[in-house]
Design an enzyme around this catalytic site. Structure first.
Site, PDB file in Angstrom:
ATOM      1  N   GLU A 123       9.172   7.278 -74.574  1.00  0.00           N
ATOM      2  CA  GLU A 123       8.077   8.190 -74.915  1.00  0.00           C
ATOM      3  C   GLU A 123       8.049   9.337 -73.899  1.00  0.00           C
ATOM      4  O   GLU A 123       8.084   9.094 -72.694  1.00  0.00           O
ATOM      5  CB  GLU A 123       6.737   7.446 -74.885  1.00  0.00           C
ATOM      6  CG  GLU A 123       5.606   8.257 -75.474  1.00  0.00           C
ATOM      7  CD  GLU A 123       4.289   7.486 -75.527  1.00  0.00           C
ATOM      8  OE1 GLU A 123       3.546   7.669 -76.492  1.00  0.00           O
ATOM      9  OE2 GLU A 123       4.017   6.706 -74.600  1.00  0.00           O
ATOM     10  N   GLY A 267       2.074   3.276 -65.813  1.00  0.00           N
ATOM     11  CA  GLY A 267       1.602   1.913 -65.611  1.00  0.00           C
ATOM     12  C   GLY A 267       2.345   0.935 -66.487  1.00  0.00           C
ATOM     13  O   GLY A 267       2.693  -0.170 -66.061  1.00  0.00           O
ATOM     14  N   ALA A 268       2.603   1.348 -67.739  1.00  0.00           N
ATOM     15  CA  ALA A 268       3.286   0.471 -68.691  1.00  0.00           C
ATOM     16  C   ALA A 268       3.667   1.293 -69.904  1.00  0.00           C
ATOM     17  O   ALA A 268       3.248   2.442 -70.069  1.00  0.00           O
ATOM     18  CB  ALA A 268       2.395  -0.700 -69.091  1.00  0.00           C
ATOM     19  N   MET A 269       4.476   0.677 -70.787  1.00  0.00           N
ATOM     20  CA  MET A 269       4.901   1.324 -72.033  1.00  0.00           C
ATOM     21  C   MET A 269       4.943   0.292 -73.144  1.00  0.00           C
ATOM     22  O   MET A 269       5.507  -0.790 -72.993  1.00  0.00           O
ATOM     23  CB  MET A 269       6.275   1.960 -71.858  1.00  0.00           C
ATOM     24  CG  MET A 269       6.840   2.561 -73.136  1.00  0.00           C
ATOM     25  SD  MET A 269       5.782   3.882 -73.811  1.00  0.00           S
ATOM     26  CE  MET A 269       6.264   3.844 -75.531  1.00  0.00           C
ATOM     27  N   GLU A 270       4.367   0.666 -74.295  1.00  0.00           N
ATOM     28  CA  GLU A 270       4.122  -0.266 -75.397  1.00  0.00           C
ATOM     29  C   GLU A 270       5.316  -0.467 -76.316  1.00  0.00           C
ATOM     30  O   GLU A 270       5.158  -0.551 -77.542  1.00  0.00           O
ATOM     31  CB  GLU A 270       2.923   0.218 -76.219  1.00  0.00           C
ATOM     32  CG  GLU A 270       3.108   1.547 -76.961  1.00  0.00           C
ATOM     33  CD  GLU A 270       2.671   2.771 -76.214  1.00  0.00           C
ATOM     34  OE1 GLU A 270       2.417   3.804 -76.854  1.00  0.00           O
ATOM     35  OE2 GLU A 270       2.565   2.718 -74.964  1.00  0.00           O
ATOM     36  N   ASN A 271       6.517  -0.594 -75.788  1.00  0.00           N
ATOM     37  CA  ASN A 271       7.662  -0.908 -76.638  1.00  0.00           C
ATOM     38  C   ASN A 271       7.338  -2.132 -77.487  1.00  0.00           C
ATOM     39  O   ASN A 271       6.831  -3.135 -76.984  1.00  0.00           O
ATOM     40  CB  ASN A 271       8.893  -1.199 -75.788  1.00  0.00           C
ATOM     41  CG  ASN A 271       9.128  -0.157 -74.727  1.00  0.00           C
ATOM     42  OD1 ASN A 271       9.193   1.026 -75.013  1.00  0.00           O
ATOM     43  ND2 ASN A 271       9.254  -0.596 -73.483  1.00  0.00           N
ATOM     44  N   GLU A 302      -1.722  -2.425 -73.440  1.00  0.00           N
ATOM     45  CA  GLU A 302      -0.416  -2.409 -74.108  1.00  0.00           C
ATOM     46  C   GLU A 302      -0.383  -3.359 -75.297  1.00  0.00           C
ATOM     47  O   GLU A 302       0.253  -3.063 -76.320  1.00  0.00           O
ATOM     48  CB  GLU A 302       0.693  -2.763 -73.110  1.00  0.00           C
ATOM     49  CG  GLU A 302       0.760  -1.849 -71.895  1.00  0.00           C
ATOM     50  CD  GLU A 302       0.803  -0.379 -72.247  1.00  0.00           C
ATOM     51  OE1 GLU A 302       1.507  -0.007 -73.203  1.00  0.00           O
ATOM     52  OE2 GLU A 302       0.127   0.420 -71.569  1.00  0.00           O
ATOM     53  N   HIS A 305      -1.746  -1.787 -78.338  1.00  0.00           N
ATOM     54  CA  HIS A 305      -0.808  -0.839 -78.946  1.00  0.00           C
ATOM     55  C   HIS A 305       0.116  -1.503 -79.968  1.00  0.00           C
ATOM     56  O   HIS A 305       0.691  -0.808 -80.820  1.00  0.00           O
ATOM     57  CB  HIS A 305       0.063  -0.202 -77.876  1.00  0.00           C
ATOM     58  CG  HIS A 305      -0.514   1.027 -77.261  1.00  0.00           C
ATOM     59  ND1 HIS A 305      -1.037   2.061 -77.998  1.00  0.00           N
ATOM     60  CD2 HIS A 305      -0.636   1.411 -75.955  1.00  0.00           C
ATOM     61  CE1 HIS A 305      -1.450   3.023 -77.184  1.00  0.00           C
ATOM     62  NE2 HIS A 305      -1.220   2.650 -75.943  1.00  0.00           N
ATOM     63  N   GLU A 324      -3.904   6.294 -77.636  1.00  0.00           N
ATOM     64  CA  GLU A 324      -4.271   5.953 -76.271  1.00  0.00           C
ATOM     65  C   GLU A 324      -5.765   5.667 -76.120  1.00  0.00           C
ATOM     66  O   GLU A 324      -6.156   4.752 -75.403  1.00  0.00           O
ATOM     67  CB  GLU A 324      -3.842   7.075 -75.317  1.00  0.00           C
ATOM     68  CG  GLU A 324      -2.343   7.338 -75.313  1.00  0.00           C
ATOM     69  CD  GLU A 324      -1.526   6.102 -74.957  1.00  0.00           C
ATOM     70  OE1 GLU A 324      -2.082   5.128 -74.396  1.00  0.00           O
ATOM     71  OE2 GLU A 324      -0.318   6.101 -75.244  1.00  0.00           O
TER      72      GLU A 324
END
Length: 848
Positions: A123, A267-271, A302, A305, A324
């Site tokens: 992203e 902080g994080a990523m919603e893969n 996350e 998401h 978000e």
């Protein structure tokens, strides 16, 4: 490297993408990896388009069996696709670059054991750095990954990890290939690949539809000893149960892995099914309870998401805020209602809303539904409006329509739009149907206009203290004059047995410049009148003079944390706005923080204290006030309960502010194991904080940094050492740091971030003055030649924010005049930094 909304819309009208088959070879050394993509898609007969591929070398392009010359159709960013058929098969073979910026496929070598770890971060527009792809969220497709890598690695993607197959002679001995099953339809930015000798802990849960969902928690081998996986699994189970019940839709994917990866930017990523987290959430040393809560909120954010963002995805990035904001709202709601973090809304009020209010007062503020014309627009839009203001407005909407009706609308939304792309109107129509309210006017006022309103009480009393009139006044600044409807509560608080307790609460709708409140007439004036009690509305609040006087004396006596936080937030707003002297806010914090029981509130108040001392205190008194504040913080640390969270936070804050000879003597003694407050363990991360304090104060240098790095020869230690070296208070050290940050392009993202923090940590601000002109001379080239993440770190982090002078403003204005409109995103970042200096000068003028 850019993509406009018009280009994306045109391409979406032309294409329907059926599938991707992506084959990656991770065995070709440390610079490039092999990437072969086979795309099946339908198109308008005879049309032409392009596919995105940020490649080092494109070796082959075949469209419908016809070889195209890469030299003619590929420019390293796009591959032109002429004369499409109704049904198309495209093959692209390329070498792609490993990255050290946290974008695309990031490559990291662990200094502890020399092992290599990879992870993707896509992203907004970086899946194109790994495979050829139509890089836009509304061209969903299935993705089937095949990955060749060293046999001792683990390879994780969106689908469950298959058993690896030993590679043949052509792929090399000691390698294997993992053949993943196709994903469900998804946007390319939530696909993922994480590879390396990660260690894992496994568990499982049962979803609401009876499926067994495998769970995994992953980290580097050298960090796994610190992983508290059971805590993460417990939060995950609580989140699953809460969300499946609220959304009425089972978890949509086949497994759920949570991977803590090195040098992560966010902080994080919603893969989908493979969420990546910054590995500072693996706690190798003691951290404040606030940090543990922040990790919990991030885990829940996350997880939300997986439904809102991955299962149902925005059509274009102008609705990024919905992704978000919804996750931000739901994660706080889940934490408060389904986990141990029952005070999560207090944290939301002081942290998320504080961020939103700051962002909404910048010259770059924008409506929640922002105008996103291209990728550059969205990349600078991951801000306090998109996340925190949007979540705050959703909270107010829930209060207005009712939580049950809101969730019913959300359930219908998921039922209708699973696996599809949507726009705001799709959600609003379901919420309107469920609530029976017309949300068009609400949307126009709250989502399509910018700025924050201020609410103030106005009332009169008779001689007996009985209220004879009461009104709520609403104002807006001239640049953003919209007055909005607010659903809020008015709380009356009185002292009972030494505690401030709520004695009356009235919930009502406020609209326009003046809202009369006849229901409060006839009541006795309380000690404190608190507008926006329970924090339902999004607005800055002001206290009447009597309430303000009482709050200064008794803010620590509030029985509940949320009203105390709201009063402190109002005082902070007033100091930042230059309405009250910053020194009064400093005194308010130092007088009351010792009694604060909420760790997150303590953390934020200490941050605000640091900001007030650095930016808002009259410069003539800044040094003396900073010295006095450090003494007070040490006193608070010594007075706090042994082993308490507050003791740890006060000790760390004292170390950060220490500057006098006596204060640095104490820091030195703590580092040596002497004069350590009972209950404090000087663990490795605290050792680095104490040493860096001594470095900034001129008490330690290169030799001490080298010795500490030898003691802590880890990735975390290397980052701390880089920050400490950049913090050395000499012209030579600052010059060396500047050369590494600006003149060179070799630094990994995390090292650059640490060095920027060290470079700007000074007691003597004159050390930064020689770099002002060099900043403005280099920043355009940095923006043009570095990746977005690297460039933004430099542009924001090295702006001369600490030099709060008219000269800084004048030089900024000259730069902006020369820049014009040639780079709107760069202009926005510089304008935001300039606003910080202008705000500081206004506050300093009021601090007399």
């Amino acid at each position: 490297m850019n993509l406009t909304r018009d280009e994306a819309r045109t391409r979406a009208d032309l294409l329907t993408v059926h599938s991707y088959k992506v084959t990656l070879d991770l065995t070709r050394g440390d610079r490039v990896f092999g990437s072969t993509t086979v795309v099946s898609f339908a198109a308008e007969q005879g049309a032409s388009t392009f596919i995105d591929a940020v490649a080092d070398t494109v070796h082959r392009v075949e469209l419908n069996g016809v070889e195209l010359d890469p030299a003619e159709v590929a420019d390293g960013v796009r591959i032109q696709l002429p004369v499409l058929a109704a049904s198309n098969t495209l093959v692209v073979e390329a070498d792609m670059l490993y990255m050290n910026t946290g974008e695309g496929l990031h490559r990291f070598t662990d200094p502890v054991d020399g092992e290599v770890y990879l992870y993707t971060q896509f992203e907004v527009p970086d899946s194109r750095r790994v495979f050829a792809v139509f890089e836009q969220p509304d061209l969903k497709s299935t993705f089937r990954f095949s990955v060749t890598a060293p046999s001792h690695w683990d390879v994780i993607s969106n689908m469950p990890t298959p058993e690896p197959v030993p590679a043949g002679p052509a792929e090399g001995a000691g390698n294997s290939t993992w053949y993943f099953e196709p994903t469900p339809p998804m946007s390319s930015y939530v696909t993922a690949l994480i590879a390396g000798p990660y260690q894992s802990v496994r568990s499982e849960l049962t979803s609401s539809d009876g499926r067994t969902i495998p769970l995994g928690v992953f980290a580097r081998k050298s960090l796994m000893q610190y992983m508290d996986a059971e805590n993460i699994f417990a939060l995950t189970r609580q989140g699953f149960e809460f969300y499946e019940q609220q959304f009425g839709t089972p978890y949509p994917f086949g497994k759920y892995d949570q991977l803590f990866v090195p040098e992560f930017n966010a902080g994080a990523m919603e893969n989908a099914g493979a969420v990546t987290f910054v590995e500072t959430y693996v706690f190798r040393s003691r951290v404040p309870d606030a940090t543990v809560e922040r990790r919990a909120i991030t885990i829940l954010h996350e997880l939300a998401h997986m439904w809102f963002g991955d299962l149902v995805t925005m059509r274009w990035w102008n609705d990024l805020w919905l992704n978000e904001s919804f996750a931000e709202f739901m994660s706080t709601l889940a934490a408060a209602e389904a986990t141990e973090f029952e005070q999560a809304w207090t944290t939301f009020a002081i942290l998320e809303k504080g961020w939103a209010y700051r962002q909404d007062q910048l010259p770059s503020t924008h409506p929640i539904v922002a105008q996103i014309n291209d990728l550059e627009d969205v990349q600078v839009n991951f801000d306090g409006i998109t996340y925190a203001k949007g979540a705050s407005v959703l909270k107010q909407l829930v209060a207005w329509v009712g939580q049950d009706r809101f969730m019913e609308g959300v359930r219908q939304y998921f039922a209708k739009h699973s696996w599809k792309n949507t726009e705001l109107v799709d959600l609003l129509s379901e919420l309107e149907a469920a609530s029976g309210r017309d949300l068009k006017a609400w949307s126009a006022l709250w989502l399509e206009t910018a700025g924050v309103n201020t609410l103030s009480p106005e009332f009169t009393t008779d001689d007996d203290g009985t209220i004879t009139s009461f009104a709520i006044l609403q104002t807006a600044i001239e640049a953003f004059p919209t007055l909005r409807p607010h659903r809020l509560a008015v709380g009356f608080y009185d002292l009972e047995g030494g505690a401030l307790v709520r004695t009356h609460r009235l919930e009502l709708d406020v609209d326009g410049e003046r809202t009369e409140v006849p229901d409060l007439v006839g009541r006795t004036q309380p000690a404190i009148v608190l507008l926006n009690d329970d924090d339902l509305a999004y607005a800055k609040i002001r206290l009447d003079p009597a309430s303000l006087k009482t709050s200064v004396l008794h803010v620590k006596d509030f029985r509940d944390s949320l009203p105390r936080t709201l009063v402190l937030a109002s005082a902070w707003d007033a100091a930042r706005d230059g309405e009250t002297p910053a020194r009064d806010y400093v005194e308010l914090v130092l007088q009351n923080i010792g009694a604060e029981s909420d760790s997150s509130v303590v953390l934020v108040l200490l941050r605000q204290l640091a900001s007030a001392l650095a930016f808002y205190i009259n410069p003539a008194d800044r040094e003396a006030m900073a010295e006095a504040a450090a003494d007070r913080l040490l006193d608070l640390a010594l007075a706090a309960d042994a082993g308490s969270d507050a003791q740890l936070q006060f000790t760390r804050a004292f170390s950060a502010h220490a500057r006098t000879a006596s204060q640095l003597d104490t820091v030195e003694a703590m580092l040596a194991g002497r004069r350590v407050p009972e209950g404090i363990t000087v663990d490795q991360d605290l050792r680095w904080e104490l040493l860096t304090s001594l470095v900034v104060g001129g008490r330690a240098g290169e030799a001490e940094i080298d010795a500490e790095l030898a003691r802590d020869s880890t990735a975390t230690g290397a980052l701390a050492a880089a920050a400490a070296r950049a913090a050395l208070p000499t012209a030579h050290a600052k010059e060396a740091a500047w050369a590494a940050l600006v003149d060179s392009t070799d630094l990994p993202n995390a090292t650059q971030r640490s060095m920027i923090a060290g470079f700007t940590r000074v007691h003597d601000r004159s050390l930064l003055e020689p770099f002002v002109e060099r900043y403005f001379a280099s920043v355009q080239d940095v923006w043009a030649t570095r990746t977005h993440e690297i460039a933004q770190q430099i542009v924001v982090g090295l702006y001369p924010s600490l030099l709060t002078t008219q000269e800084t403003l004048d030089r900024t204005d000259a730069f902006l005049a020369a820049l014009g409109d040639s780079s709107p995103s760069l202009r926005r970042l510089i304008l935001e930094s300039r606003d910080g200096v202008e705000r500081a000068r206004k506050a300093q003028a009021a601090d007399r």
